[in-house]
Design an enzyme around this catalytic site. Sequence first.
Site, PDB file in Angstrom:
ATOM      1  CD  GLU A   1      47.448  41.209  51.443  1.00  0.00           C
ATOM      2  OE1 GLU A   1      47.194  42.116  51.580  1.00  0.00           O
ATOM      3  OE2 GLU A   1      48.239  40.546  50.823  1.00  0.00           O
TER       4      GLU A   1
ATOM      5  CD  GLU B   1      47.872  38.850  46.594  1.00  0.00           C
ATOM      6  OE1 GLU B   1      48.346  39.763  46.949  1.00  0.00           O
ATOM      7  OE2 GLU B   1      46.528  38.645  46.812  1.00  0.00           O
TER       8      GLU B   1
END
Length: 512
Positions: A160, A277
């Site tokens: 991220e 995820e």
Amino acid sequence: MTRITVPSEPVSTLSDAWRTCVGTGRFNLALRQDYQDSLALVQRDIGFRHIRGHGLLSDDVGVHRPYDAAGHRGTRYAFTYVDQVVDAYLGLGIKPFLELGFMPSGLASGDETVFWWKGNITPPRDHREWAALVEAVIRHLVDRYGLDEVRTWPIEVWNEPNLVDFWQGADQKEYFRLYECSARAVKDVDASLQVGGPAISPGADAWWEPFADFVTQRDVPVDFLSVHAYTSGPAQHVPFGTYQALRRPQSLLDQFAAPRRILAGTPFEDLPLHVTEFNTSYRPDNPVHDTAYNAAYLAPVLAGGGDHADSFSYWTFCDVFEEENIPTAFFHGGFGMLTHRQVKKPTYHLYSFMARMAADVLARGADHLVTRDAATGRVAVLAWQPVGGSEDPHEPERHELRLSVPVASGSGNAPLTASVHRSVVNETEGNAFAAWQHLGRPASPGVRQLEMLYEAAEPVRSHTALPVTGGRVDLVVTLGRHEVTLLEIDPVRDETPGWLDDARILGRGDRG
């Protein structure tokens, strides 16, 4: 309620993208017994192929070891913990999905960190040294486990980077530099190794085209794309917990589909896409994760996610997880399918039910998935109560599904009956979280309370026999609130000897 006639012939094949990968707490946690016990149970009942988590290169794994003593200066790479963790994974039948991160303190350009365990999120102060670290790690893994094996382990660059919490300043240019450096280091070990990214969070679609442009212009290797997906809104914090609104489940599927939609018409459209995820909430302290609602919410996602992605990795398999410090209660809203000490949550059962589905899809709808095992004729029906997220709070106490299901006759005579085995999880059945609430929410359950929770966590199971008429069984399935249920239907070959009479079991009737 209209009866749905399930086709006799398969309409598609069930993708197993739902169990290609599963998420985990940081790499170091795999050294713990509770973690390994949980993973062994997950592998027995579900059987994931890969496992992904943070922290491979963080200080608590101890790979990057600079030294300056007694006239000697340099860097040593130590693989003591790496080997123990990877050996444990492979011994349990699961492969690593490697994530390159976070930054070792001895190589970091700053001291910004994330999480209670302080993963460093700054760029390397020396990109050549970072490349040497990446190459050393991958080369060690190839030397220890073999090139053919490591070729099957995807290698993802960072986590991220579009968020300031995970990458200093969310600096896109700096991430692209890190990606290029890392990807080339991986390929220097062997060109066939899989490397990809950019592992961006939800809401970062503006990164896709610049990433594609960058790797194209500089001819940087990229073998797969990776992205994350969650459907929760802003956090409403309370002590040791978080509440959040949820969008509709379709939002997850839309997020799975977004990269290929955005990159349509480019070479990247055809690359493997890994959702590394996903979950409802992105918080590790949101009680929704412990509920039957979470399972019902995710059922259509597991049934349909393979239409959009090559894998989608549930975050995470167990509650041995410490991003927000050590949990203060047994049920605390952790991401895991399992609590500490392996108490199964409803979402665990959703996955274990999926593991009992077959390859041939006969039907799929808004509240059901029907498959058939070509070898045995067993039909499996996964059914769930549809839920709509926070903006659609009306969910009836009951949901009814009517199906006409084909029953295979095989090579012998057509069966007269079918055995129906049902497993139920809902707000009151197969629900350890509900039992824990009834016990007064003990923070550390005692031995007897744990035994009660283990029992309460098991699905409620029943069985019956139904007549087969015209090669079909008619099912009327009534589901409770937030229920996920599995029905397994097997044709019966009656082998009862003619001299048996169950009416006489108590010695009544004809004694001649």
